[in-house]
Design an enzyme around this catalytic site. Structure first.
Site, PDB file in Angstrom:
ATOM      1  N   GLY A  84       0.825  -1.276   0.014  1.00 47.90           N
ATOM      2  CA  GLY A  84       0.081  -0.034  -0.077  1.00 47.90           C
ATOM      3  C   GLY A  84       0.995   1.028  -0.036  1.00 47.90           C
ATOM      4  N   ASN A  85       0.208   2.470   0.109  1.00 46.38           N
ATOM      5  CA  ASN A  85       1.020   3.755   0.368  1.00 46.38           C
ATOM      6  C   ASN A  85       0.242   4.527   1.337  1.00 46.38           C
ATOM      7  OD1 ASN A  85      -0.899   5.500  -1.083  1.00 46.38           O
ATOM      8  ND2 ASN A  85      -0.601   4.130  -2.700  1.00 46.38           N
ATOM      9  N   ARG A  86       0.947   5.684   1.576  1.00 44.75           N
ATOM     10  CA  ARG A  86       0.476   6.656   2.635  1.00 44.75           C
ATOM     11  C   ARG A  86      -0.508   7.665   2.393  1.00 44.75           C
ATOM     12  NH1 ARG A  86       6.207   9.000   4.600  1.00 44.75           N
ATOM     13  NH2 ARG A  86       4.704  10.053   6.081  1.00 44.75           N
TER      14      ARG A  86
END
Ligand code: CTP
Length: 411
Positions: A216-218
């Site tokens: 995933g990412n932020r």
């Protein structure tokens, strides 16, 4: 009893006779607690649901539904004339009909005729009433006159049924009202996106490795949600494709929830066909694991490395920019850049704008990761026509409006 300074924005809170009238108490509190001077104007039917003492106590103002109470103050003219904003929540089918036809048989409908400030109507009713051709025509009339009619939410209605017609969350109605007041205070055109359908993507996608793990990412989704809210306040019909965002649904927005880049891709391409503008504020993963394991992946007993093979995802922004399902639509991308040996943040942004084929690219300098999860943002909005608009660090809503300003110019 609440009291507000003379400079406080004056809000008229019209309340129609629907069960959601109780939620307007919460909205009233939000306004008074944030320093607004609120005059509640319930209809006679609204008082069947919530009595006059509640509105009087929460606002610190006398409450009337007719034009004869304190008639020496000419309330049927004064309340509308002196308002900075009129919000009607809930707006019943009956109230929408009266407003659309200019009827004035009580204090609220008189106020609607005398108000020259922005008017926000937040309908709540059963799905059948909302979908009735009479209501549809009344809403269209009101919107054509510059009224911001907020689409109802879907969900549980009075009794056992569910469907479209719920009053959105009072805190989200409040957000729309604040946006509208803010634009009016700076003299901005209130509904410059009326009649436009805009599509915004938000959040970060997840690419699953197994039932419990993902890449995933932020991205928090805040910038996309700010864009959606700002567009509602400017009169647009808004679809928001949200990837894994834990924020409440903005009022008046159709929210489509997705998890993976493939789902985001499908949802965006399908909604883009009807959209006058697409803003890709989401952070889709560029790669996904080639294989998904139905069982949870176990550690290697010998401690050896376990490489993950990745396949590249579709570039959604490039695809919708080049294909333009709707001719003349405006496509906006975001670029989070850090600058490197090959170029500065802006040089890399210009190259990306050309590569992706979009009309506008919002370039963030993310050296240090400052933007993620923050309520503020700063950026430069690059145009394919060579323009560059710098937006200094401010709440994400400020950047959202700057982006819609650029989009509106290109319609
Ligand atoms: N984007 C997209 N589909 C992808 C990846 C990104 O539509 N698979 C969109 C994002 O929503 C954003 C823009 O493209 O609006 C820029 O994303 P970015 O990750 O910076 O672009 P990349 O193509 O990944 O650029 P780079 O070559 O720097 O990795």
């Amino acid at each position: 009893m609440p009291s507000s300074p003379p400079s406080a924005p004056r809000v008229v809170l019209g309340v129609g006779g629907g069960i959601a009238a109780y939620k307007a108490c919460e909205l009233l509190r939000r306004f008074t607690e944030s320093g607004h001077d609120v005059t509640p104007v319930p209809t006679e039917a609204a008082l069947e649901f919530v009595g006059a003492p509640t509105w009087a106590a929460l606002s610190g103002k006398p409450v009337a539904t007719d034009v004869w109470t304190r008639v020496h103050e000419v309330p049927h003219v004064r309340i509308g004339q002196t308002a900075d904003l009129v919000v009607v929540a809930p707006a019943t089918a009956n109230l929408l009909a009266k407003a659309a036809h200019g009827l004035a048989d009580d204090l609220l409908t008189n106020t609607l005729l005398t108000a020259r400030c922005p008017v926000v109507m937040v309908p709540a009713m059963h799905t059948e009433m909302w979908e009735h051709p009479a209501t549809v025509a009344n809403v269209a009339t009101l919107r054509a006159r510059g009224v911001i009619v907020v689409e109802p939410a879907e969900g549980r209605l009075t009794g056992k049924d569910t469907g479209k017609g719920r009053l959105p969350d009072p805190s989200e109605i409040f957000e729309v009202a604040v946006e509208v007041l803010g634009r009016a205070a700076v003299g901005a055109a209130p509904t410059d996106l009326a009649g436009r359908h805009v599509l915004v993507s938000a959040g970060g996608t997840r690419e699953y490795l197994d039932p419990v793990r993902f890449l995933g990412n932020r991205s928090s989704g805040r910038q996309g949600y700010a864009l959606a809210r700002a567009a509602v306040a400017r009169g647009a019909e808004v679809t928001l494709v949200a990837a894994n965002v834990e924020l409440p649904d903005p009022a008046g927005v159709t929210v489509v929830r997705v998890e993976t880049t493939a789902e985001l891709h499908r949802a965006v391409v399908s909604a883009a066909a009807a959209a006058d503008a697409v803003v890709m504020a989401a952070a889709p993963a560029d790669f996904r694991p080639v294989a998904f394991s139905d069982d949870k992946i176990k550690k290697n007993p010998d401690g050896s490395a376990a490489p993950i093979e990745l396949a590249q995802n579709a570039d959604i922004l490039a695809e919708i920019s080049h294909e333009r399902a709707r001719p003349g639509s405006v496509v906006v991308g975001f670029a989070a850049e850090t600058g490197d040996a090959t170029g500065s943040v802006l040089e890399l942004g210009r190259a990306k704008l050309a590569r992706k084929g979009c009309d506008l690219l919002v370039v963030n300098d993310v050296s240090g990761g400052a933007v993620f999860g923050s309520t503020e943002n700063e950026a430069v909005i690059l145009g394919a026509d060579g323009s560059a608009v710098e937006v200094p660090r401010a709440a994400k809503g400020v950047l959202a409006h700057a982006i819609w300003d650029q989009v509106a110019q290109r319609f």
